[in-house]
Design an enzyme around this catalytic site. Structure first.
Site, PDB file in Angstrom:
ATOM      1  N   GLY A  43       0.800  -1.236   0.000  1.00  0.00           N
ATOM      2  CA  GLY A  43       0.000   0.000   0.000  1.00  0.00           C
ATOM      3  C   GLY A  43       0.826   1.276   0.000  1.00  0.00           C
ATOM      4  O   GLY A  43       1.790   1.439  -0.753  1.00  0.00           O
ATOM      5  N   TYR A 189     -10.093   1.788  15.990  1.00  0.00           N
ATOM      6  CA  TYR A 189      -9.317   2.456  14.942  1.00  0.00           C
ATOM      7  C   TYR A 189      -9.272   3.973  15.184  1.00  0.00           C
ATOM      8  O   TYR A 189      -8.197   4.580  15.164  1.00  0.00           O
ATOM      9  CB  TYR A 189      -9.912   2.137  13.567  1.00  0.00           C
TER      10      TYR A 189
HETATM   11  N1  LIG Z   1      -6.044   3.216   3.066  1.00  0.00           N
HETATM   12  C1  LIG Z   1      -6.671   4.275   3.572  1.00  0.00           C
HETATM   13  O1  LIG Z   1      -7.717   4.714   3.056  1.00  0.00           O
HETATM   14  C2  LIG Z   1      -6.142   4.961   4.794  1.00  0.00           C
HETATM   15  C3  LIG Z   1      -6.811   6.102   5.268  1.00  0.00           C
HETATM   16  C4  LIG Z   1      -6.311   6.758   6.384  1.00  0.00           C
HETATM   17  C5  LIG Z   1      -5.163   6.280   7.006  1.00  0.00           C
HETATM   18  N2  LIG Z   1      -4.537   5.171   6.525  1.00  0.00           N
HETATM   19  C6  LIG Z   1      -3.323   4.703   7.223  1.00  0.00           C
HETATM   20  O2  LIG Z   1      -2.298   4.461   6.287  1.00  0.00           O
HETATM   21  C7  LIG Z   1      -1.395   3.503   6.825  1.00  0.00           C
HETATM   22  C8  LIG Z   1      -1.013   2.497   5.757  1.00  0.00           C
HETATM   23  O3  LIG Z   1      -2.151   1.753   5.404  1.00  0.00           O
HETATM   24  P1  LIG Z   1      -2.430   1.213   3.919  1.00  0.00           P
HETATM   25  O4  LIG Z   1      -3.704   1.825   3.483  1.00  0.00           O
HETATM   26  O5  LIG Z   1      -1.233   1.345   3.049  1.00  0.00           O
HETATM   27  O6  LIG Z   1      -2.789  -0.319   4.226  1.00  0.00           O
HETATM   28  P2  LIG Z   1      -1.983  -1.669   3.982  1.00  0.00           P
HETATM   29  O7  LIG Z   1      -1.592  -1.809   2.557  1.00  0.00           O
HETATM   30  O8  LIG Z   1      -2.823  -2.743   4.587  1.00  0.00           O
HETATM   31  O9  LIG Z   1      -0.663  -1.461   4.842  1.00  0.00           O
HETATM   32  C9  LIG Z   1      -0.612  -1.632   6.221  1.00  0.00           C
HETATM   33  C10 LIG Z   1       0.792  -2.078   6.569  1.00  0.00           C
HETATM   34  O10 LIG Z   1       0.902  -2.221   7.985  1.00  0.00           O
HETATM   35  C11 LIG Z   1       1.525  -3.460   8.230  1.00  0.00           C
HETATM   36  N3  LIG Z   1       1.255  -4.030   9.544  1.00  0.00           N
HETATM   37  C12 LIG Z   1       0.058  -4.449  10.026  1.00  0.00           C
HETATM   38  N4  LIG Z   1       0.238  -4.999  11.251  1.00  0.00           N
HETATM   39  C13 LIG Z   1       1.572  -4.910  11.532  1.00  0.00           C
HETATM   40  C14 LIG Z   1       2.386  -5.321  12.626  1.00  0.00           C
HETATM   41  N5  LIG Z   1       1.883  -5.977  13.676  1.00  0.00           N
HETATM   42  N6  LIG Z   1       3.720  -5.039  12.595  1.00  0.00           N
HETATM   43  C15 LIG Z   1       4.261  -4.417  11.525  1.00  0.00           C
HETATM   44  N7  LIG Z   1       3.546  -4.031  10.443  1.00  0.00           N
HETATM   45  C16 LIG Z   1       2.217  -4.293  10.447  1.00  0.00           C
HETATM   46  C17 LIG Z   1       0.983  -4.377   7.137  1.00  0.00           C
HETATM   47  O11 LIG Z   1       1.762  -5.551   7.042  1.00  0.00           O
HETATM   48  P3  LIG Z   1       1.141  -6.902   6.386  1.00  0.00           P
HETATM   49  O12 LIG Z   1       1.218  -6.731   4.908  1.00  0.00           O
HETATM   50  O13 LIG Z   1       2.049  -7.967   6.912  1.00  0.00           O
HETATM   51  O14 LIG Z   1      -0.275  -7.021   6.873  1.00  0.00           O
HETATM   52  C18 LIG Z   1       1.124  -3.456   5.952  1.00  0.00           C
HETATM   53  O15 LIG Z   1       2.443  -3.447   5.461  1.00  0.00           O
HETATM   54  C19 LIG Z   1      -2.072   2.927   8.061  1.00  0.00           C
HETATM   55  O16 LIG Z   1      -1.490   3.479   9.219  1.00  0.00           O
HETATM   56  C20 LIG Z   1      -3.514   3.384   7.936  1.00  0.00           C
HETATM   57  O17 LIG Z   1      -4.134   3.581   9.196  1.00  0.00           O
HETATM   58  C21 LIG Z   1      -4.986   4.489   5.439  1.00  0.00           C
END
Ligand SMILES: NC(=O)c1ccc[n+]([C@@H]2O[C@H](COP(=O)([O-])OP(=O)(O)OC[C@H]3O[C@@H](n4cnc5c(N)ncnc54)[C@H](OP(=O)(O)O)[C@@H]3O)[C@@H](O)[C@H]2O)c1
Length: 308
Positions: A43, A189
């Site tokens: 992501g 969350y």
């Molecule tokens: N997508 C959105 O619309 C959105 C909106 C607002 C904020 N955010 C924030 O953006 C950030 C990135 O999210 P994303 O959208 O790119 O989602 P994503 O693709 O699911 O990425 C999340 C990452 O966090 C890792 N992770 C989860 N649990 C973990 C752990 N115990 N230790 C280490 N790493 C861990 C995941 O690893 P695995 O691949 O191993 O699961 C993955 O690499 C997050 O903090 C999220 O809250 C996202």
């Protein structure tokens, strides 16, 4: 006829999104810089790491899964021809793992210019970790808190340096009461994302006499695997991709805060679409931030010489 209208509306939304999405126009070369990105295997984190590597930085992907972490590092090296990209094991749901990551990092690197706390979980895992904390709360707040505090001495030594914390606009709906109780995943969350902003603000205050700047951000609503484990998955497929940014677009604000000269003196702010945004009311409460800090110190078990 209604189909034509629907298509026109969706196309308009897509065009509007494309026009209003923030973009990092800074073209700084990052050779000689060392960056850690948590959750850099997918992501937003993957795209942020890819762009930093493309600009020449040494990039460390802190990921919990060996296969996914190594695969992402290999893919970034292949795409950028930058061999200074590597994966290091980091499970934010374990304080032991966070401490080991920091020890291993300090044994292998002498400086740290950029720390991006990007990894996040969606709040669905409400079981307790080995440390006795609600799992997703530990992944989203307590783990990154411990990681950042333990890395602060090296960030200070490497100053000017930057800490970037990926929060969410949903911090507005969070509270910091009863953080370690099982709530609905939406509440967990939102609470954890409020913790991100309060932590960022308090860290910025504690480091204001240093050249370490600390900022947080909302990346936008981004089409990543993030919604995979929640009911929102169905919603996401239903309301079509037009409403979401793609991961490259979602990485722009993290990149802007990491590389742009505009941000080298900016600290304690909240960014959206590469510009300063408005924090929720609770996120601006300094007393709340200080009490969360004290509580977090106890929860993660900092020793007296680790306190900031
Ligand atoms: N997508 C959105 O619309 C959105 C909106 C607002 C904020 N955010 C924030 O953006 C950030 C990135 O999210 P994303 O959208 O790119 O989602 P994503 O693709 O699911 O990425 C999340 C990452 O966090 C890792 N992770 C989860 N649990 C973990 C752990 N115990 N230790 C280490 N790493 C861990 C995941 O690893 P695995 O691949 O191993 O699961 C993955 O690499 C997050 O903090 C999220 O809250 C996202």
């Amino acid at each position: 006829m209604w189909l034509i209208w629907l298509i026109m509306i969706l196309v308009s939304i897509k065009v509007y999104n494309k026009i209003t999405n923030g973009k990092c126009y800074a073209d700084n070369v990052m050779s000689g810089k060392v960056a850690i990105i948590t959750g850099g295997n997918s992501g937003i984190g993957y795209e942020t790491a890819l762009e930093l590597a493309r600009r020449g930085a040494k990039v460390i992907l802190g990921c919990r899964d060996d296969k996914r972490g190594q695969k992402a590092a290999d893919s970034i090296i292949k795409k950028t021809k930058n061999n200074s990209v590597r994966y290091m094991h980091l499970d934010l749901s374990s304080f032991k793992s966070v401490r080991k990551f920091v020890d291993d990092f300090k044994n292998s690197e002498s400086k740290l210019d950029i720390l991006i706390n990007n990894a996040g979980a969606s709040g669905v895992h409400r079981d307790l970790t080995e440390d006795g904390i609600i799992r997703d709360m530990q992944v989203n707040h307590f783990g990154p808190f411990l990681l950042t505090v333990l890395l602060t001495p090296i960030l200070k030594k490497s100053a000017p340096s930057r800490v970037i914390i990926v929060s969410s606009t949903y911090h507005r709906f969070g509270t910091v009461n009863d953080l370690n109780r099982p709530h609905s995943y939406v509440r967990t969350y939102c609470d954890s994302k409020l913790c991100n902003v309060l932590f960022s603000n308090e860290l910025a205050r504690r480091l204001e006499d240093t050249e370490v700047v600390v900022n947080c951000l909302h990346p936008g609503h981004v089409n990543t695997s993030f919604y995979r484990a929640t009911a929102l998955e169905k919603l996401r497929t239903l309301i079509l991709y037009s409403f979401f940014k793609n991961p490259v677009e979602g990485a722009q604000t993290s990149l802007y805060l990491a590389v742009s000269d505009d941000c080298d003196q900016v600290t304690g702010k909240y960014f959206v679409d590469c510009k300063e945004g408005f924090m929720g009311l609770k996120a601006r409460d300094e007393e709340l931030a200080a009490s969360l800090w004290e509580m977090s110190e106890k929860m993660v078990g900092l020793t007296p010489d680790e306190l900031l």
